[in-house]
Design an enzyme around this catalytic site. Structure first.
Site, short mmCIF file in Angstrom:
data_model
loop_
_atom_site.label_atom_id
_atom_site.label_comp_id
_atom_site.label_asym_id
_atom_site.label_seq_id
_atom_site.Cartn_x
_atom_site.Cartn_y
_atom_site.Cartn_z
N HIS A 61 44.56 30.68 -47.24
CA HIS A 61 45.34 31.92 -47.31
C HIS A 61 45.30 32.58 -45.94
CE1 HIS A 61 41.25 33.34 -47.91
NE2 HIS A 61 41.64 34.59 -47.77
N HIS A 63 44.27 35.49 -44.58
CA HIS A 63 43.34 36.48 -44.04
C HIS A 63 42.75 35.89 -42.76
CE1 HIS A 63 42.76 38.74 -48.09
NE2 HIS A 63 43.58 39.39 -47.29
N ASP A 65 40.04 35.67 -41.21
CA ASP A 65 38.81 34.87 -41.12
C ASP A 65 39.03 33.42 -41.55
OD1 ASP A 65 39.18 36.14 -43.66
OD2 ASP A 65 37.13 35.66 -44.25
N HIS A 66 40.26 33.08 -41.94
CA HIS A 66 40.54 31.70 -42.38
C HIS A 66 41.50 30.95 -41.45
CE1 HIS A 66 38.43 32.11 -46.30
NE2 HIS A 66 38.58 33.38 -45.94
N ASP A 208 38.83 31.97 -50.70
CA ASP A 208 38.42 33.24 -51.30
C ASP A 208 39.05 33.39 -52.67
OD1 ASP A 208 37.36 33.56 -48.81
OD2 ASP A 208 38.53 35.33 -48.27
N HIS A 266 30.81 32.06 -47.70
CA HIS A 266 31.44 33.39 -47.63
C HIS A 266 30.51 34.47 -48.19
CE1 HIS A 266 35.02 36.10 -47.57
NE2 HIS A 266 35.60 35.15 -46.85
ZN LIG Z 1 37.68 35.33 -46.26
ZN LIG Z 2 40.53 36.46 -48.03
#
Ligand SMILES: [Zn+2]
Ligand SMILES: [Zn+2]
Length: 331
Positions: A61, A63, A65-66, A208, A266
């Site tokens: 996805h 976000h 951090d990915h 996530d 995570h």
């Molecule tokens: Zn994340």
């Molecule tokens: Zn996320």
């Protein structure tokens, strides 16, 4: 086929001194598939396995951090004069994201194919295994991914074949390829001497997500489930609000899915990892709070259980040595 999973980034939301953000590598025979590409992914590779030339990158996805590691990694491969095509897959919206990122990394000279994968869709053309997206529950559209090795043929019973009158070893080969062979008393068919087909190995990476039924189905009897374990039990309400899971919920899900091993990632930096892990292990004994550079080896089921090798990524270098990476000129 050798099958293993390397953890380059096991942190959540923000990097810390000891944990990079989301990034996992699946090594299946000669194929290399990266799932998520958090900030600094290329440095995590260089520091452990070497800069692996992956074939596919799957983003769960959008976000930051990915995916923040993508521009740097793509640019470095260009400077290394990578020729091999790269495929990047992710949920709908991937093309928009890529257009925005292109302003950062500029022109790259190797072919890059973008594939937007909806729930249930498989990445085309995978060899020897299947990679399929499933829908998870986060605050935005998000995919989990299932890696499933193709079924293997059943075991060939050579003793039985001999008893049935098959004497020539070339006929053993024919039977294993599914052909009937002639013998003195008629014919021997493959189904007489081959066991049941053997299920392929399965790895599921959720990205996530709140605990959800789709994950339980996707992870049914998986060798390895890599699951969001952001929160401790006391913050279950906050986990639900933010579309994440408690480590305990991830463990309950692994147990319900009859997975063989759970890798929790995570985990929020606010917790002592040992405590969160204890909560998880009360529900599922084979839960592990993996760290950056850990490796999980996944043998064929009949040869044993998945095995966590702490720091194992550094012992299996396959990319160019750091010296040759440093020798790149320009930019
Ligand atoms: Zn994340
Ligand atoms: Zn996320």
């Amino acid at each position: 086929m050798d099958l293993s999973v390397v953890f380059y980034g096991t942190g959540g939301s923000v990097p810390t001194a000891r944990r990079a953000t989301a990034c996992v590598l699946i090594r299946a025979g000669g194929e290399r598939v990266l799932i998520d590409c958090g900030e600094g992914a290329q440095r995590q590779m260089i520091a452990s396995t070497g800069l692996v030339q992956v074939d596919d990158i799957l983003i769960t996805h959008f976000h930051a951090d990915h995916y923040l590691g993508l521009p740097g990694l793509l640019k470095t491969w260009d400077l290394q004069e990578r020729q091999a095509p790269l495929r990047i897959a992710g949920p709908k919206g991937l093309r928009d994201l890529f257009e925005a990122l292109r302003r950062i990394f500029g022109r790259i000279r190797y072919p890059v194919e973008l594939v937007e994968l909806g729930p249930g869709e498989a990445l085309p053309g995978a060899d020897g295994f299947e990679l399929r997206a499933f829908e998870v529950e986060h605050r935005m559209r998000a995919n989990g991914y299932t890696f499933v090795e193709h079924e293997r043929p059943g075991r060939f019973d050579a003793d039985l074949a001999r008893e049935l009158g098959v004497g020539d070893v070339r006929d053993f080969g024919r039977l294993q390829r599914g052909e009937a062979v002639a013998v003195e008393r008629g014919e021997v068919h493959p189904d007489q001497v081959m066991g049941e087909p053997r299920r392929g190995r399965k790895i599921v990476v959720t990205g996530d997500t709140a605990p959800c039924e789709m994950t339980r189905i996707a992870a049914h009897q998986a060798e390895l489930l890599v699951h969001d374990g952001t929160f401790a039990v006391e913050e279950a309400a906050r986990a639900a609000e933010t579309g994440h899971s408690t480590a305990r919920q991830a463990a309950e899900l692994a147990a319900a899915a009859e997975a063989r091993m759970l890798a929790l990632v995570h985990i929020s930096t606010r917790y002592h990892v040992g405590r969160v892990l204890d909560e998880a292990r009360a529900a599922f004994a084979e839960a592990h709070a993996v760290r950056d550079f850990d490796l999980v080896e996944i043998p064929f089921p009949e040869r044993g259980e998945p095995r966590l090798v702490a720091g194992g990524a550094s012992q299996q270098r396959e990319g160019p040595e750091p010296e040759s990476a440093a020798a790149i000129e320009g930019d």
